[in-house]
Design a protein around this motif. Structure first.
Motif, short mmCIF file in Angstrom:
data_model
loop_
_atom_site.label_atom_id
_atom_site.label_comp_id
_atom_site.label_asym_id
_atom_site.label_seq_id
_atom_site.Cartn_x
_atom_site.Cartn_y
_atom_site.Cartn_z
N HIS A 21 38.59 41.06 43.78
CA HIS A 21 39.32 39.86 44.02
C HIS A 21 40.46 39.66 42.95
O HIS A 21 40.29 38.59 42.20
N LEU A 22 41.58 40.25 43.00
CA LEU A 22 42.72 40.16 42.12
C LEU A 22 43.86 39.71 42.66
O LEU A 22 44.78 39.22 42.00
N ILE A 23 44.00 39.38 43.84
CA ILE A 23 45.18 38.92 44.52
C ILE A 23 44.79 37.44 44.66
O ILE A 23 44.18 37.07 45.81
N SER A 28 49.81 35.95 45.16
CA SER A 28 49.88 36.47 46.48
C SER A 28 51.29 36.36 47.11
O SER A 28 51.64 37.63 47.64
N SER A 29 51.87 35.40 46.87
CA SER A 29 53.07 35.16 47.73
C SER A 29 54.27 35.91 47.20
O SER A 29 54.83 36.66 47.93
N GLY A 51 47.48 39.04 53.64
CA GLY A 51 46.14 39.64 53.10
C GLY A 51 45.33 38.54 52.50
O GLY A 51 45.59 37.50 53.05
N HIS A 52 44.32 39.03 51.70
CA HIS A 52 43.47 38.03 50.96
C HIS A 52 43.24 38.53 49.56
O HIS A 52 43.82 39.31 49.13
N THR A 85 52.46 43.79 35.08
CA THR A 85 53.60 42.83 34.08
C THR A 85 53.43 41.61 34.41
O THR A 85 53.99 40.84 33.64
N LYS A 86 52.66 40.89 35.28
CA LYS A 86 52.47 39.46 35.74
C LYS A 86 51.50 38.80 34.79
O LYS A 86 51.26 37.75 35.03
N GLY A 87 50.88 39.43 33.88
CA GLY A 87 49.82 38.88 32.89
C GLY A 87 48.60 39.51 32.59
O GLY A 87 48.17 40.41 33.45
N LYS A 88 47.93 39.13 31.76
CA LYS A 88 46.72 39.66 31.03
C LYS A 88 45.59 39.71 32.38
O LYS A 88 44.91 40.97 32.38
#
Length: 150
Positions: A21-23, A28-29, A51-52, A85-88
């Protein structure tokens, strides 16, 4: 016929590796927009993306200039690199190796759009695995469940 005219609607589904569950709401957007941008750059018009927490649905047209396998390679590799690239919290993000791609009758496009729009509600009742198996059965695709999850 001197002209090649094509419109193939595809409903593409794939999940995060191990269905992690990483999204989340933070990404998500932006992820869905990024996936749409990849499709658009490859002349595969994105119609709806959603998605989910552990998977995405992409409804798009398949350009006559690209093979489905190439489209998926580019979508998955580029978006995986981007999200890292969006964070740890996304440094270990990977997509599963496989995917499902299903043809959509033009008269059913609105049905698929609504289905993708309602993913959150849908997954209150059904897991991704149940959803995906239902698609395989609906499209009469033979599968061995030992090999569809990674």
């Amino acid at each position: 016929m001197p002209q090649s005219l094509v419109r193939n609607y595809l409903h593409i589904i794939f999940s995060t590796k191990l269905r992690r569950h990483l999204i989340d709401k933070n990404i998500s957007s932006e992820l869905h927009s990024y996936l749409g941008g990849i499709c658009k750059n490859l002349e595969c018009n994105p119609v709806m993306i959603g998605g989910h927490h552990d998977h995405v649905h992409i409804l798009c047209t398949l350009s006559q200039k690209i093979a489905l396998m190439t489209l998926l390679e580019k979508i998955k590799s580029n978006s995986s690199k981007w999200i890292k690239t969006k964070g740890k919290s996304y440094k270990d993000f990977y997509w599963q190796s496989g995917y499902g791609a299903f043809s959509v009758n033009p008269s059913e496009v609105d049905v698929v759009i609504r289905y993708i729009e309602n993913q959150e509600e849908h997954h209150r009742k059904k897991t991704f695995q149940e959803e995906y198996i239902a698609f395989l059965k609906k499209y009469d695709i033979e599968y061995d469940e030992r090999y569809i999850w990674d």
